[in-house]
Design a protein around this motif. Structure first.
Motif, mmCIF file in Angstrom:
data_model
loop_
_atom_site.group_PDB
_atom_site.id
_atom_site.type_symbol
_atom_site.label_atom_id
_atom_site.label_comp_id
_atom_site.label_asym_id
_atom_site.label_seq_id
_atom_site.Cartn_x
_atom_site.Cartn_y
_atom_site.Cartn_z
ATOM 1 N N ARG A 40 -58.766 78.477 -4.926
ATOM 2 C CA ARG A 40 -58.124 77.219 -5.318
ATOM 3 C C ARG A 40 -59.152 76.229 -5.861
ATOM 4 N NH1 ARG A 40 -53.617 76.236 -0.485
ATOM 5 N NH2 ARG A 40 -52.877 78.403 -0.412
ATOM 6 N N ARG A 41 -60.317 76.246 -5.250
ATOM 7 C CA ARG A 41 -61.366 75.349 -5.739
ATOM 8 C C ARG A 41 -61.848 75.747 -7.128
ATOM 9 N NH1 ARG A 41 -64.739 75.290 -0.058
ATOM 10 N NH2 ARG A 41 -63.489 73.690 1.012
ATOM 11 N N VAL A 57 -60.049 76.741 -9.585
ATOM 12 C CA VAL A 57 -59.055 76.472 -10.623
ATOM 13 C C VAL A 57 -59.513 75.366 -11.571
ATOM 14 C CG1 VAL A 57 -56.731 75.581 -11.044
ATOM 15 C CG2 VAL A 57 -57.095 77.394 -9.355
ATOM 16 N N ALA A 58 -60.036 74.283 -11.026
ATOM 17 C CA ALA A 58 -60.447 73.157 -11.872
ATOM 18 C C ALA A 58 -61.518 73.584 -12.866
ATOM 19 C CB ALA A 58 -60.950 72.004 -11.003
ATOM 20 N N GLY A 59 -62.492 74.374 -12.408
ATOM 21 C CA GLY A 59 -63.534 74.836 -13.301
ATOM 22 C C GLY A 59 -63.009 75.764 -14.380
ATOM 23 N N ILE A 74 -60.014 75.638 -15.661
ATOM 24 C CA ILE A 74 -59.336 74.776 -16.643
ATOM 25 C C ILE A 74 -60.371 74.155 -17.572
ATOM 26 C CG2 ILE A 74 -57.969 72.682 -16.949
ATOM 27 C CD1 ILE A 74 -56.662 73.313 -14.220
ATOM 28 N N ALA A 75 -61.453 73.634 -16.995
ATOM 29 C CA ALA A 75 -62.497 73.004 -17.805
ATOM 30 C C ALA A 75 -63.129 73.977 -18.780
ATOM 31 C CB ALA A 75 -63.569 72.406 -16.881
ATOM 32 N N ASP A 76 -63.205 75.251 -18.387
ATOM 33 C CA ASP A 76 -63.795 76.271 -19.259
ATOM 34 C C ASP A 76 -62.795 76.816 -20.282
ATOM 35 O OD1 ASP A 76 -66.177 76.010 -17.926
ATOM 36 O OD2 ASP A 76 -65.854 77.750 -16.614
ATOM 37 N N GLY A 116 -54.077 74.137 -18.140
ATOM 38 C CA GLY A 116 -54.021 72.980 -17.253
ATOM 39 C C GLY A 116 -52.612 72.596 -16.839
ATOM 40 N N ALA A 118 -51.237 74.896 -14.240
ATOM 41 C CA ALA A 118 -51.911 74.732 -12.952
ATOM 42 C C ALA A 118 -51.374 73.520 -12.201
ATOM 43 C CB ALA A 118 -53.416 74.619 -13.157
ATOM 44 N N VAL A 119 -51.062 72.446 -12.946
ATOM 45 C CA VAL A 119 -50.483 71.252 -12.321
ATOM 46 C C VAL A 119 -49.166 71.601 -11.633
ATOM 47 C CG1 VAL A 119 -49.434 69.012 -12.811
ATOM 48 C CG2 VAL A 119 -51.625 69.624 -13.865
#
Length: 407
Positions: A366-367, A369-371, A373-375, A380, A383-384
């Motif tokens: 889960r942690r 996921v943000a990276g 999305i950024a890559d 995004g 994922a929201v």
């Protein structure tokens, strides 16, 4: 279906399943896969469990339909004895090999065995793989009359020199005829392609895609060539006769396929598969990717029921000997523990356009996921809303995404 079987626990001679296989079965679909292991010639890239006529040694093609029927009957007994609910097959898939090397009557007999013993859902999807040179208008009409609904042609390429490198023997000019005959028989049509063949340029690949789109199939599969150890292609590459596939070129070829297919109205629903609409997605393959139940019939065929996975003996002669003696043809099996099943769900469901629920991930995933999305590797907005859905670059790096989600 690789030619090398895994090493695992022995399978019981009667095929009996543990009680755990029945847990939650009522919520899962049931399908049947029939592996027809016969080919006219062996393609240089193929690592599947297939046999040409001179490799059969003690097995006969003409006996195979009856042997498959015996395994279908065995399956029904094993399922009933394990306490699984009666579930008609929602999908049936004839793969290989080249199933259509057998007479249509043999394929019809195998399908009839499934219908009579296991049952077929009213809207069952029934598919056979075929080479373009292994069908005729009559054979396709006979398959449709027997209850087949779909045919998947191994086109691979429209370019003669690419087909020659792959050791494919069909004339690409035959493909439009085969598609027309299938449509006239009332069958849905899928075309399979391979990209990344040594010597195949981006222009060659575009030519194949243009040829596919001109035929307006219902479904398209496009797979990157994988050089399997032990194949003739691997030996030619190792000896320097052919260059190895180029990863960057394969990425460009995938991008081109997705671009052209999307522009023509085909939506991706799994990393290597596109369909005209949801109705024409391969329901049988979706069952694999979403962890449903299936029984694999035939030499080397794999099965999965409620976290129990097993595989049959490889050679048709060994298979015939066991099934005609009333024994299970299973060579080995494994019962998947919960962490393994969870890992497989991430691996498979992340490849689907429907995506993977974020709730399936452990804390580390889960942690990540943000990276991701950024890559630019997962979407995004999806994922929201709680789902991991790959972007096009993410599809090219699907294995790397899974590693980050499961670290």
């Amino acid at each position: 279906m690789p030619s090398i079987l895994p090493v695992a626990d022995p399978a019981p001679a009667d095929g009996a399943l543990p009680a755990s296989a029945a847990e939650g079965a009522a919520e899962r679909d049931f399908g049947v896969y029939l592996h027809v292991p016969f080919c006219r010639v062996r393609c240089g890239y193929c690592d599947f469990n297939t046999y040409t006529a001179d490799e059969l040694r003690g097995a006969r093609r003409q006996d195979f339909a009856g042997q498959a029927g015996l395994e279908v009957a065995l399956a029904a007994r094993v399922l009933a004895d394990a306490g699984l609910p009666a579930r008609p097959a929602s999908t049936v898939f004839f793969g290989g090999g080249t199933p259509t090397l057998l007479p249509s009557a043999d394929l019809a007999a195998m399908l009839a065995a499934v219908r009579d013993v296991v049952g077929l859902a009213a809207d069952a999807e029934v598919t056979t793989e075929a080479n373009p040179d292994s069908v005729t208008p009559r054979s396709l009409d006979e398959l449709a009359a027997a209850g087949f609904t779909r045919v998947s042609f191994g086109m691979q390429s429209a370019v003669p020199h690419v087909l020659a490198t792959l050791d494919r023997t069909h004339d690409p000019a035959r493909v439009p005829d085969a598609v027309a005959w299938a449509r006239a028989a009332g069958l849905n049509v899928s075309l399979d392609l391979i990209y990344g063949t040594p010597g195949e340029s981006l222009a060659d690949w575009r030519r194949s895609l243009d040829a596919v789109l001109a035929l307006t199939p219902d479904h398209v599969s496009a797979y990157a060539l994988i050089v399997e150890q032990g194949t003739a292609l691997a030996r030619r590459i190792r000896s320097g006769l052919l260059p190895a596939p180029d990863d960057d070129l394969q990425a460009d070829q995938y991008d081109l396929a997705d671009e052209l297919l999307a522009a023509a109205g085909y939506g991706w629903y799994e990393v290597s598969n596109w369909a005209r609409d949801e109705r024409h997605r391969s329901r049988h393959n979706l069952a694999y990717w979403t962890g449903q139940d299936w029984w694999g019939v035939g030499p080397g065929a794999h099965s999965h029921l409620g976290g129990v996975r097993w595989w049959n003996v490889k050679h048709p002669a060994a298979y015939a000997q066991r099934i005609t003696a009333g024994l299970s043809p299973a060579a080995g099996r494994e019962t998947l523990d919960e962490p393994t099943r969870a890992l497989e769900r991430v691996l498979l469901e992340s490849r689907l356009v429907s995506g993977l629920p974020v709730t399936r991930l452990q804390t580390g995933g889960r942690r990540a996921v943000a990276g991701l999305i950024a890559d630019g590797l997962i979407e995004g907005p999806a994922a929201v809303h709680g789902r991991v859905v790959l972007t096009r670059p993410g599809r090219l790096l699907a294995d790397a995404v899974v590693r980050r989600l499961t670290d």
